[in-house]
Write an enzyme that holds these catalytic residues in place. Structure first.
Site, PDB file in Angstrom:
ATOM      1  N   TYR A 155      -2.708 -10.343  16.363  1.00 48.46           N
ATOM      2  CA  TYR A 155      -2.326  -9.324  14.916  1.00 48.46           C
ATOM      3  C   TYR A 155      -3.841  -8.602  15.866  1.00 48.46           C
ATOM      4  CZ  TYR A 155      -2.977  -6.762  10.857  1.00 48.46           C
ATOM      5  OH  TYR A 155      -2.431  -6.151   9.720  1.00 48.46           O
TER       6      TYR A 155
ATOM      7  N   ILE B 193       0.772  -0.920   0.412  1.00 44.79           N
ATOM      8  CA  ILE B 193       0.021  -0.313   0.065  1.00 44.79           C
ATOM      9  C   ILE B 193       0.848   1.356   0.365  1.00 44.79           C
ATOM     10  CG2 ILE B 193      -1.790   1.146   1.148  1.00 44.79           C
ATOM     11  CD1 ILE B 193      -3.152  -1.047   2.219  1.00 44.79           C
TER      12      ILE B 193
ATOM     13  N   ALA C 235      -2.474   2.659   9.843  1.00 47.45           N
ATOM     14  CA  ALA C 235      -3.004   1.757   9.153  1.00 47.45           C
ATOM     15  C   ALA C 235      -3.807   0.820  10.630  1.00 47.45           C
ATOM     16  CB  ALA C 235      -2.218   0.987   8.185  1.00 47.45           C
TER      17      ALA C 235
END
Ligand code: UDP
Length: 320
Positions: free
Chosen positions: A149, A12, A117
């Site tokens: 995560y 990204i 993010a």
């Protein structure tokens, strides 16, 4: 404007860098190339206003200097990819939590805008789709490493929101929903690059679980467009914002579509989760964003359909 993009050599980050340079902005990249690649930014070298530094956000003197030189920080440096996370949970937790901690600490000195993010993974196993930013997060138990995560990213969100509340550091938290497109690697487990590579090589396409789980995929250029508009929207500050696409597809249907669009003769092979990841692995059954907030802030509307995305990725892998 001048942006610092941590993780700018990643998938990204490299697309964001390219677009910003094309629009006349300056870009500084800080990337330790752990999952990013110099190939992603090789074509940007030498462009006016572009500089990159192969180093980690843990190099705090360098990080502080780059933040000082920037108007906005996009903090994209993170451990990503379910496969990597399951195999290297220590690295995942340390990278994601500590990295955000130091970025926020240094950005706070001169109150530089930070975009954090985050991920749709934070919604966890919730079946309350579409996911709204104020929905509950439903995570599995701690011995199941996948959830490390989501949890590490949730801590990042808490910390960023705490900086905004307590110290008035401007932050924007974006939750990405399965961002895909050219340059994404299948090395860390992401499904579309894996399926496309397998289809083009004539290898079996590996569907994990029963293939009934679904995802909604977003083209990276829709994500980049949204990011650049959000940083110019004062109402986005202090908010958590979903960025995604609501077109949902099951993983089995995705495998069939990749096979059809690539003209491949590959078979489709079901692989149990225990074999694909680890014993007792838990997947998310569905993942669809509620886009009300991002639409009301910047009039966001994803432009790319799943077929557009697959056609581009197939073309990218063919050329590669
Ligand atoms: N998946 C699959 N085959 C692969 C890679 C992934 O069936 O070779 C499945 C995976 O189990 C999940 C979905 O595809 O259900 C999306 O996986 P990905 O890792 O791309 O993203 P996630 O949404 O899980 O973060």
């Amino acid at each position: 404007m001048r942006a610092l993009i941590t993780g700018g050599a990643g998938f990204i980050g490299s697309h964001l860098s390219e677009t910003m340079l094309a629009q006349g902005h300056d870009v500084l990249i800080l990337d330790n190339l752990s999952t990013g690649s110099i190939d992603n930014i090789a074509h940007l070298k030498g462009r006016p206003g572009f500089e990159y530094f192969v180093d980690s956000v843990n190099n705090e003197p360098l990080l502080a200097e780059l933040i000082d030189r920037s108007d906005v920080v996009f903090h994209f440096a993170a451990a990503v990819g379910v496969k990597l996370i399951v195999e290297q949970p220590v690295h995942t937790i340390e990278t994601n939590v500590h990295g955000t901690e130091v970025v926020l600490k240094h950005a706070n000195k001169k109150k530089k805008l930070v975009v954090i993010a985050s991920t749709s993974e934070v919604y966890g196993k919730s079946d309350d789709v579409p996911f709204r930013e104020d929905s509950d997060l439903v995570l599995g138990p701690t011995p199941k490493h996948r959830w490390a995560y989501a949890c590490s990213k949730a801590i990042d969100e808490f910390l960023a929101l705490a900086y905004w509340k307590e110290r008035k550091l401007p932050v924007i938290i974006v939750r990405f929903f399965n961002t895909v497109g050219p340059r994404q690697t299948g090395q860390y487990g992401m499904v579309i690059p894996n399926f496309v590579r397998q289809a083009l090589a004539g290898e079996p396409i590996t569907v994990f679980g029963d293939g009934k789980q679904s995802r909604s995929f977003t083209h990276v250029s829709d994500v980049v467009g949204a990011l650049l508009r959000l940083v110019c929207e004062p109402r986005a500050i202090g908010q958590v914002i979903n960025i995604g696409n609501t077109q949902e597809v099951t993983i089995m249907a995705l495998a069939e579509r990749v096979r059809d669009l690539s003209g491949s003769k590959s078979t489709i092979k079901i692989i149990p989760y225990d074999v694909a990841y680890e014993s007792g692995f838990e997947d998310m059954p569905r993942r669809v964003p509620d886009l009300t907030r991002v639409k009301s802030l910047i009039g966001y509307e994803p432009k790319h359909t799943l077929d557009d995305i697959l056609t581009q990725v197939i073309d990218y892998f063919r050329r590669k």
